[in-house]
Design an enzyme around this catalytic site. Structure first.
Site, PDB file in Angstrom:
ATOM      1  N   SER A 143     -61.100  30.675  24.550  1.00  0.00           N
ATOM      2  CA  SER A 143     -62.342  31.222  25.091  1.00  0.00           C
ATOM      3  C   SER A 143     -62.796  30.441  26.313  1.00  0.00           C
ATOM      4  O   SER A 143     -63.700  30.851  27.037  1.00  0.00           O
ATOM      5  CB  SER A 143     -63.423  31.180  24.008  1.00  0.00           C
ATOM      6  OG  SER A 143     -63.501  29.868  23.497  1.00  0.00           O
ATOM      7  N   THR A 144     -62.172  29.279  26.571  1.00  0.00           N
ATOM      8  CA  THR A 144     -62.582  28.432  27.696  1.00  0.00           C
ATOM      9  C   THR A 144     -62.277  29.090  29.034  1.00  0.00           C
ATOM     10  O   THR A 144     -62.971  28.909  30.013  1.00  0.00           O
ATOM     11  CB  THR A 144     -61.849  27.073  27.623  1.00  0.00           C
ATOM     12  OG1 THR A 144     -61.960  26.593  26.301  1.00  0.00           O
ATOM     13  CG2 THR A 144     -62.435  26.089  28.572  1.00  0.00           C
ATOM     14  N   MET A 289     -46.708  41.552  -4.338  1.00  0.00           N
ATOM     15  CA  MET A 289     -46.667  42.248  -3.066  1.00  0.00           C
ATOM     16  C   MET A 289     -48.114  42.406  -2.623  1.00  0.00           C
ATOM     17  O   MET A 289     -48.823  43.267  -3.130  1.00  0.00           O
ATOM     18  CB  MET A 289     -46.000  43.627  -3.186  1.00  0.00           C
ATOM     19  CG  MET A 289     -44.691  43.688  -3.969  1.00  0.00           C
ATOM     20  SD  MET A 289     -43.697  42.202  -3.975  1.00  0.00           S
ATOM     21  CE  MET A 289     -42.219  42.778  -3.197  1.00  0.00           C
ATOM     22  N   LYS A 364     -34.771  33.925   8.628  1.00  0.00           N
ATOM     23  CA  LYS A 364     -33.537  34.596   8.230  1.00  0.00           C
ATOM     24  C   LYS A 364     -33.413  35.917   8.969  1.00  0.00           C
ATOM     25  O   LYS A 364     -34.346  36.712   8.980  1.00  0.00           O
ATOM     26  CB  LYS A 364     -33.549  34.874   6.726  1.00  0.00           C
ATOM     27  CG  LYS A 364     -32.292  35.544   6.242  1.00  0.00           C
ATOM     28  CD  LYS A 364     -32.556  36.624   5.199  1.00  0.00           C
ATOM     29  CE  LYS A 364     -33.151  37.873   5.787  1.00  0.00           C
ATOM     30  NZ  LYS A 364     -32.194  38.748   6.492  1.00  0.00           N
ATOM     31  N   THR A 414     -27.072  36.237   9.074  1.00  0.00           N
ATOM     32  CA  THR A 414     -26.203  36.902   8.098  1.00  0.00           C
ATOM     33  C   THR A 414     -25.207  37.877   8.724  1.00  0.00           C
ATOM     34  O   THR A 414     -25.352  38.318   9.848  1.00  0.00           O
ATOM     35  CB  THR A 414     -27.037  37.703   7.080  1.00  0.00           C
ATOM     36  OG1 THR A 414     -27.754  38.730   7.783  1.00  0.00           O
ATOM     37  CG2 THR A 414     -27.985  36.813   6.322  1.00  0.00           C
ATOM     38  N   CYS A 464     -33.047  41.835   3.461  1.00  0.00           N
ATOM     39  CA  CYS A 464     -34.436  41.549   3.053  1.00  0.00           C
ATOM     40  C   CYS A 464     -34.466  40.827   1.701  1.00  0.00           C
ATOM     41  O   CYS A 464     -35.254  39.898   1.486  1.00  0.00           O
ATOM     42  CB  CYS A 464     -35.243  42.839   2.945  1.00  0.00           C
ATOM     43  SG  CYS A 464     -35.203  43.873   4.418  1.00  0.00           S
TER      44      CYS A 464
END
Ligand SMILES: Nc1ncnc2c1ncn2[C@@H]1O[C@H](COP(=O)(O)OP(=O)(O)OP(=O)(O)O)[C@@H](O)[C@H]1O
Ligand SMILES: Cc1ncsc1CCO
Ligand SMILES: [Mg+2]
Length: 538
Positions: A143-144, A289, A364, A414, A464
């Site tokens: 914000s400066t 989740m 990953k 992977t 995943c």
């Protein structure tokens, strides 16, 4: 006698009278800073008229001289000369550098605000007589700076500038990072911002509001001074080793997961949610989740809580950033999976924004994602799937090492071969001296293989769920448990389960179920000596 070659840039205070708390003054805040470790002061008073500015400059200069600290004047070369300040700081839109130097003479400090590598090339062409230091920024939003012309560059942008200084051989030029730097991110910035060769680290940081707007500027300065000299950033409550793997290590990792039953918060894509929850349960851990912003701090504080952050289809940005902050604040691990990193510009910006929002324990990705993150990619990704084509193992190793080193994290890349590199360098950082020999080439790295298992690429979210597996293993470690060992154990187990499932299945549908079964079985049995995947050190 003032010698500009020996200036200490480590804690550089830039003033702003617009934010002083009641009961303080510009003078009293600067004095508190100087008494507690500020090493350089810049008077930056955009709103003050000349008469007042000169009066203030004279008083602040006298104060700085009592502490042997140089005073830099922002923009106003006339004022700097009039009061005989030690230097001037100018921005890109101020007076051209050669003219500034001509007015200042050779012995004054000349600083320049830099945000692009092309600007570094210019300063290198001017040579050592011109610029003494650069303010690199802005690092984070702040914000400066009213109406900023640039967007935040993040630690990776700072690394780009440090690399450019090296490439253009501007060895004389000192560096401070500026913009949105606060105690919550300073250690991370110092830790991550090392040039790719390991030769350069920042010489200091600039702060404005942390001292100028502080109710207790003395205490605030002490705190900043401590962070700058700490030298170790223990961002997670685990052992950040040097790549060691003990003979009993893999077995011990699983024992710890069984005992501790980690809670793994998933912020993950819709495709992966059910699969990831079942994999987590198969590995003796508890999935949740959750994408509720108001509960992230509570979740992060639960013993052994771990965050898996997967950007395949993403929760609101402010929610995700709050989650990153929550886990970082309590030193709990975050595993990051930048799904489809370079598939579209939107994903690119989103993932980069998240990557600059915190410190990750493990990143990953599939080979396309890691190659893009390392900027070694030859082509854009088509979607979220890994690239196909011939495998260049040397290139994948290099990409894995680079990403690990630049984000100071463990990286898993992977594909048929899984590469793992540990770039955490024991959490160490130091001003000015670089990495003390820890380089992209020397960090621990290994490759895991189990022969081709083509069907692993024919079910959705298999990568995943490797992310879930890594999160369970890291999260299940005892305090000071070995991070690298946990990641290696997760990837070895997952690859071995993939092999087993491929032998047992009849097609991709049953492969999916067989994979969950195999993970469950190998985890329960905990006999790493029977796992078929193997690793080789690189
Ligand atoms: N050809 C292959 N041979 C052996 N293992 C493979 C092969 N392809 C993928 N794998 C394994 O499958 C898992 C997923 O890897 P992949 O690179 O396909 O991830 P991904 O593209 O991110 O997956 P997704 O996005 O579907 O979750 C990893 O554990 C990897 O080791
Ligand atoms: C198919 C798909 N789309 C977004 S995320 C995802 C899961 C595999 O990465
Ligand atoms: Mg993936």
């Amino acid at each position: 006698m003032f010698d500009k070659k020996s200036v200490d840039y480590s804690l550089y205070l830039v003033t702003d009278s617009g934010m002083l708390p009641t009961g303080t003054s510009l003078y009293s805040q600067v004095k508190a800073g100087l008494e507690n470790g500020v090493t350089l002061v810049q008077l930056r008073e955009k709103e003050t008229d000349t008469k007042t500015f000169v009066e203030e400059a004279l008083k602040i200069h006298e104060l700085c001289q009592q502490f042997n600290v140089p005073l830099i004047i922002n923009d106003r070369i006339d004022v700097a000369l009039a009061i005989n300040a030690e230097g001037v700081h100018v921005g890109q839109d101020d007076m051209p550098i050669p003219l500034v130097r001509k007015l200042l003479g050779p012995n004054k400090i000349l600083g320049w605000s830099v945000g692009k590598t092309s600007e570094v090339e210019r300063l290198a062409q001017w040579g050592p007589e011109m610029i003494d230091y650069i303010g690199i920024g802005m690092v984070f939003a702040t914000s400066t700076k009213k109406n900023p012309k640039k967007s935040p560059m993040g630690p990776q942008g700072v690394i780009g500038i440090l690399n450019a200084l090296e490439t253009s051989k501007a060895t004389w030029c000192r560096t401070v990072a500026i913009g949105g730097l606060h105690p919550v991110n300073i250690e991370r910035v110092l830790y991550q911002c090392v040039s790719t060769s390991g030769k350069r680290s920042l010489d200091g940081i600039s702060v404005v509001s942390d001292i100028m707007a502080a109710a207790d500027a003395a205490a605030a300065t002490v705190n900043l001074h401590t962070l700058l000299r700490k030298k170790t950033f223990q961002f997670v409550d685990l052992y950040l080793g040097n790549g060691e793997l003990k003979p009993e290590g893999l077995k011990n990792v699983i024992e710890q997961v069984k005992q501790n039953r980690p809670l793994v918060q998933h912020i993950t894509n819709k495709v992966h949610q059910n699969f990831g929850a079942n994999v987590t349960l198969a590995l003796g851990s508890s999935p949740i989740m959750s994408e509720i912003k108001s509960e992230v701090h509570d979740l992060a504080r639960i013993p052994h809580a771990t965050l898996l952050l997967n950007t395949g289809s993403v929760a609101p940005l402010d929610m995700v950033q709050e989650a990153i902050l929550a886990y970082n604040q309590v030193g709990r691990p975050i595993v990051f999976d930048p799904v489809g990193y370079s598939a579209t510009e939107t994903r690119h910006v989103l993932n980069d924004t998240l990557l600059s929002s915190g410190q990750f324990t493990c990143i990953k990705g599939n080979s396309s994602e890691i190659l893009s993150l390392a900027k070694l990619s030859v082509e854009k990704m088509k979607g979220v799937d890994a690239h196909t084509g011939t495998i260049d193992k040397k290139l994948l190793e290099r990409a894995t090492r680079l990403v690990a080193y630049q984000y100071k994290t463990v990286v898993v890349c992977t594909g048929e071969y899984d590469f793992i590199a540990d770039g955490t360098v024991s959490g160490q950082y130091a001003l000015s001296v670089g990495s003390r020999g820890k380089t992209v080439e020397t960090i621990p790295c290994l490759v895991i293989e189990n022969g081709p298992i083509e069907i692993m690429g024919h079910i959705t979210a298999s990568g995943c769920s490797l992310g879930s597996t890594i999160a369970c293993f890291i999260g299940g470690l005892n305090t000071n448990g070995n991070l690298f060992e946990a990641v290696v154990a997760a990837v070895l187990l997952y690859k071995s389960a993939g092999k087993l499932a491929a032998e047992r299945c009849q097609g991709s549908g049953s492969f999916y179920f067989q994979l969950v079964d195999a993970l469950y079985q190998l985890f329960r049995d905990n006999k790493p000596e029977t796992w078929t995947a193997n690793f080789q050190r690189l």
